[in-house]
Write a protein that holds these residues in place. Structure first.
Motif, short mmCIF file in Angstrom:
data_model
loop_
_atom_site.label_atom_id
_atom_site.label_comp_id
_atom_site.label_asym_id
_atom_site.label_seq_id
_atom_site.Cartn_x
_atom_site.Cartn_y
_atom_site.Cartn_z
N ARG A 167 -14.37 27.69 21.15
CA ARG A 167 -13.44 26.63 20.72
C ARG A 167 -14.24 25.40 20.31
NH1 ARG A 167 -8.25 25.77 23.12
NH2 ARG A 167 -9.04 23.99 24.26
N SER A 203 -13.74 21.09 18.67
CA SER A 203 -12.89 19.98 18.24
C SER A 203 -13.51 19.35 16.99
CB SER A 203 -12.77 18.91 19.33
OG SER A 203 -11.89 19.36 20.32
N CYS A 205 -9.45 25.72 17.36
CA CYS A 205 -9.61 24.26 17.35
C CYS A 205 -8.75 23.62 18.43
CB CYS A 205 -9.25 23.71 15.98
SG CYS A 205 -9.52 21.92 15.90
N ALA A 206 -9.40 22.94 19.37
CA ALA A 206 -8.66 22.31 20.48
C ALA A 206 -7.98 21.03 20.01
CB ALA A 206 -9.61 22.02 21.63
N ALA A 207 -8.68 20.21 19.24
CA ALA A 207 -8.12 18.91 18.85
C ALA A 207 -8.82 18.38 17.60
CB ALA A 207 -8.31 17.91 19.99
N HIS A 260 -9.60 14.66 16.25
CA HIS A 260 -9.57 13.25 16.63
C HIS A 260 -9.94 12.37 15.44
CE1 HIS A 260 -9.52 14.43 20.87
NE2 HIS A 260 -10.52 15.25 20.61
N ALA A 277 -14.57 14.22 23.49
CA ALA A 277 -14.17 15.60 23.16
C ALA A 277 -14.93 16.58 24.05
CB ALA A 277 -14.42 15.89 21.69
N ASP A 297 -11.86 18.17 26.11
CA ASP A 297 -11.17 19.16 25.27
C ASP A 297 -11.46 20.61 25.65
OD1 ASP A 297 -10.23 17.01 23.87
OD2 ASP A 297 -11.37 17.37 22.03
N VAL A 314 -14.17 22.35 25.01
CA VAL A 314 -14.73 22.98 23.80
C VAL A 314 -16.23 23.17 23.97
CG1 VAL A 314 -13.00 22.07 22.21
CG2 VAL A 314 -15.05 20.71 22.69
N ILE A 318 -18.57 20.61 18.53
CA ILE A 318 -17.80 19.56 17.85
C ILE A 318 -18.21 19.55 16.38
CG2 ILE A 318 -17.35 17.07 17.72
CD1 ILE A 318 -18.23 17.10 20.79
#
Ligand code: 2AL
Length: 251
Positions: free
Chosen positions: A113, A115, A140-142, A144, A171, A175, A177, A180
């Motif tokens: 995963r 972000s 994809c977790a988030a 931003h 993140a 997150d 993850v 990034i």
């Protein structure tokens, strides 16, 4: 293995951002890869929404046409929305990569995963659409947004860079993850240092695209002209668009 020449297309008109990305691209390229870094003379100074993408796309297609005419082997569209990517693939003989697609592929190879850290909040939906289109939404977790415009990355204050670092750190800790992605071409020069400092892969799409494009060229793999990515049909486009028209071999 023969030398290759690619062009890195910054679709906005910022010379400073073109140089930032060119420096990163050349530092990552192998010794047999030459890189022309170009941006349109006219258009939008930065790309931060759907309208900007639409305006920038004609400039991208003109650069693709010009690059093909001078014989470059492949192209990179160096804006995180990957504007005009499929249209560019129709026009080009060589492979064309977008930096968002390249970054997502690379992140998915080293983490389950990830972000994304991008610029203005209005660009978040563009990244989200791409995650769906490319099949990476589940990973994809988030997404931003640092809430600063694209050109703040080039204003010399360091504020945008500081916020990117802060958001990447958050993140990493919040997150769940393993990696990034930096969601703007103007962040290209930050990835190496952030990866070392934060001890997590921080992936920049420019470097990812250079490496993947070079690999495709070394493999001899190029854009498929069988099906929808075949050259556009020549039907007599008029006006500025005529400059982007490639006559299809058999139409
Ligand atoms: C971008 C980018 O990479 N270049 C630009 O002008 N706008 N996209 C973004 N999300 O900031």
């Amino acid at each position: 293995m023969r030398r290759h020449r690619i062009q890195l297309i910054n679709p906005n008109t910022s010379q400073a951002m073109t140089e930032t990305m060119a420096n990163t691209a050349r530092s990552i390229a192998g010794s047999r890869l030459d890189i022309d870094a170009v941006c349109p003379k006219e258009g939008v100074p930065s790309i931060e929404g759907h309208f900007d993408e639409a305006v920038a796309t004609l400039g991208i297609l003109q650069q693709i046409r010009a690059g093909e005419d001078r014989g470059v082997d492949g192209h990179i569209i160096a804006c995180f929305g990957d504007p005009g990517l499929l249209a560019a693939r129709e026009l080009a003989k060589g492979p064309v990569l977008g930096i968002a697609e390249a970054a997502m592929h690379v992140a998915s190879l080293v983490a389950t995963r990830f972000s994304i850290v991008t610029t203005l909040p209005r660009t978040v939906i563009i990244a989200r659409h791409l995650l769906h289109r490319y099949g990476f939404n589940e990973q994809c977790a988030a997404v931003h947004a640092i809430d600063l415009p694209v050109l703040s990355l080039e204003d010399g204050s360091g504020l945008a860079q500081q916020k990117v670092r802060e958001y990447c750190l958050n993140a990493k800790h919040n997150d769940s993850v393993g990696a990034i992605i930096l969601g703007c071409g103007g962040m290209a020069d930050l990835a190496t240092q952030l990866s070392e400092e934060l001890q997590i892969p921080v992936i920049d799409g420019v470097g990812a695209a250079v490496t993947l494009l070079e690999s495709l060229l070394n493999l001899g793999v190029t854009t498929s002209k069988w099906g929808d990515l075949d050259f556009p049909r020549n039907k007599g486009i008029t006006g500025p668009y005529a400059q982007c028209l490639v006559p299809a071999p058999n139409s």
